[in-house]
Design an enzyme around this catalytic site. Structure first.
Site, short mmCIF file in Angstrom:
data_model
loop_
_atom_site.label_atom_id
_atom_site.label_comp_id
_atom_site.label_asym_id
_atom_site.label_seq_id
_atom_site.Cartn_x
_atom_site.Cartn_y
_atom_site.Cartn_z
N GLY A 52 13.42 67.03 -45.94
CA GLY A 52 13.57 67.98 -47.02
C GLY A 52 12.26 68.25 -47.74
N SER A 53 12.09 69.45 -48.25
CA SER A 53 10.92 69.76 -49.07
C SER A 53 11.08 69.08 -50.42
CB SER A 53 10.79 71.27 -49.22
OG SER A 53 10.56 71.88 -47.96
N GLY A 54 9.97 69.04 -51.16
CA GLY A 54 9.98 68.37 -52.46
C GLY A 54 9.30 67.02 -52.44
N HIS A 55 8.86 66.59 -51.23
CA HIS A 55 8.20 65.29 -51.09
C HIS A 55 6.70 65.44 -50.81
CE1 HIS A 55 12.18 63.70 -51.10
NE2 HIS A 55 12.49 64.19 -49.92
N LYS A 103 13.13 59.59 -41.31
CA LYS A 103 13.56 58.78 -42.44
C LYS A 103 15.07 58.57 -42.36
CE LYS A 103 12.03 61.35 -45.81
NZ LYS A 103 11.77 62.53 -44.95
N HIS A 217 15.37 61.13 -53.63
CA HIS A 217 16.18 62.31 -53.94
C HIS A 217 16.92 62.11 -55.26
CE1 HIS A 217 16.01 61.91 -49.47
NE2 HIS A 217 15.55 63.14 -49.61
#
Length: 327
Positions: A52-55, A103, A217
């Site tokens: 997922g994006s945001g990391h 992950k 998250h």
């Protein structure tokens, strides 16, 4: 909510455009996809990761010589789809096979496994290494088992070095499974992340509260308590990680990872406290890394990762030169 964005629906598209346009000598974006790949490819096993994006900078920031061959981005905190992962595999494959570094989240596991099956129809051989370094909690709302967090970046580095040196797909799979067992991580949060589409923090902490063991998250941790000095925070995480080793290592690497909203000043203070604690226990630190590597948007907090470095070849791999955006 205050964010430097345009429309929430365009965040991933515009981020990928900006990233690839900023580093055109290192990486390119595969047309009509969410895949970032390295420009120069030599004949070796390809390493593909994503999530997922945001990391950010994970995972595209670690695409390049000596680390990943390609990375694929999902929506914010959401696994990339199998078809996008397959595009990354096809772009990265040099005829030697593809190692997928995943992950440990339910959606990621399912989608990467499905992409693996789809790639078989293109005659692409592949293996999967699942990374589950977070020892804070055994299960969470996203996982069955331990979560994959900042230690993922160390796996990228170690296996990237081995792939560049010519290791086979089978050798890399074995090496990866062994290395993952040596890595342990716990994070803590001072303030939750705000997902742009949601517009408010994912959970609430009082002004004087922290949460130990929170996930990348915003998954729940294992304890909330009043904020205390860095020395106390470092002692909690260091003690818990060392206790999780079956045999306490005498040589370790230390990664202090910012969660996105924590100044480097505070990260270095925290690292100093961790190093002092390890010195008191006569544990030698032979590798150090501090910075934002696996973030959670604007979450305030840090994570601590220790890696057993009794095997000198692992330290050598961590110290080898690479050409990426963010290492």
């Amino acid at each position: 909510m205050k964010k430097i964005i345009n429309q929430t629906d365009d965040i991933i598209e515009e981020m990928l455009r900006g990233l690839s346009a900023s580093y055109p000598k290192l990486v390119h974006r595969v047309e009509d996809s969410r895949v970032i790949a390295k420009n120069e490819s030599k004949k070796q096993v390809a390493l593909v990761s994503g999530g997922g994006s945001g990391h950010e900078p994970s995972h595209a920031g670690f695409v390049g010589d000596g680390m990943l061959s390609a990375a694929v981005a999902g929506d914010v905190f959401t696994s990339p789809t199998p078809d996008q992962i397959q595009i990354a595999m096809k772009e990265a494959d040099q005829g030697e096979g593809v190692l997928l570094l995943v992950k440990n989240y339910t959606g990621d596991n399912l989608n990467f496994e499905m992409a693996q099956e789809m790639a078989e129809m293109d005659d692409i051989q592949s293996e999967i290494v699942v990374i589950d370094d977070d020892i804070a909690v055994e299960d969470s709302e996203f996982t069955a088992g331990k979560r994959g967090v900042a230690g993922t970046v160390l796996v990228h580095k170690i296996l990237g070095d081995a792939a560049r040196a010519g290791a086979s797909l089978e050798e890399l799979k074995k090496r990866g499974d062994e290395v993952v067992k040596k890595i342990k991580t716990i994070g803590l949060a001072l303030h939750a992340a705000t997902v742009p589409e949601v517009g408010k923090p994912g959970f609430e902490l009082a002004e004087d509260e922290i949460e130990y063991g929170v996930g990348i998250h915003g998954e729940a941790g294992y304890r909330r308590e009043k904020i205390q000095p860095s020395k106390g925070l470092a002692k909690e995480l260091t003690t818990k990680i060392l206790a999780d080793y079956e045999k306490q290592p005498q040589k370790v690497g230390v990664l202090v990872n910012g969660m996105g909203g924590t100044p480097l000043m505070e990260q270095f203070i925290f690292m100093n406290d961790v190093l002092n604690l390890l010195k008191e226990q006569n544990i030698e630190v032979t590798f150090h890394k501090v910075g934002n590597y696996m973030t959670s948007l604007d979450m305030e907090g840090v994570s601590l990762t220790l890696i057993d470095l009794e095997d000198e070849t692992i330290k050598d791999a961590l110290e080898s030169e690479v050409t990426t955006i963010s290492w």
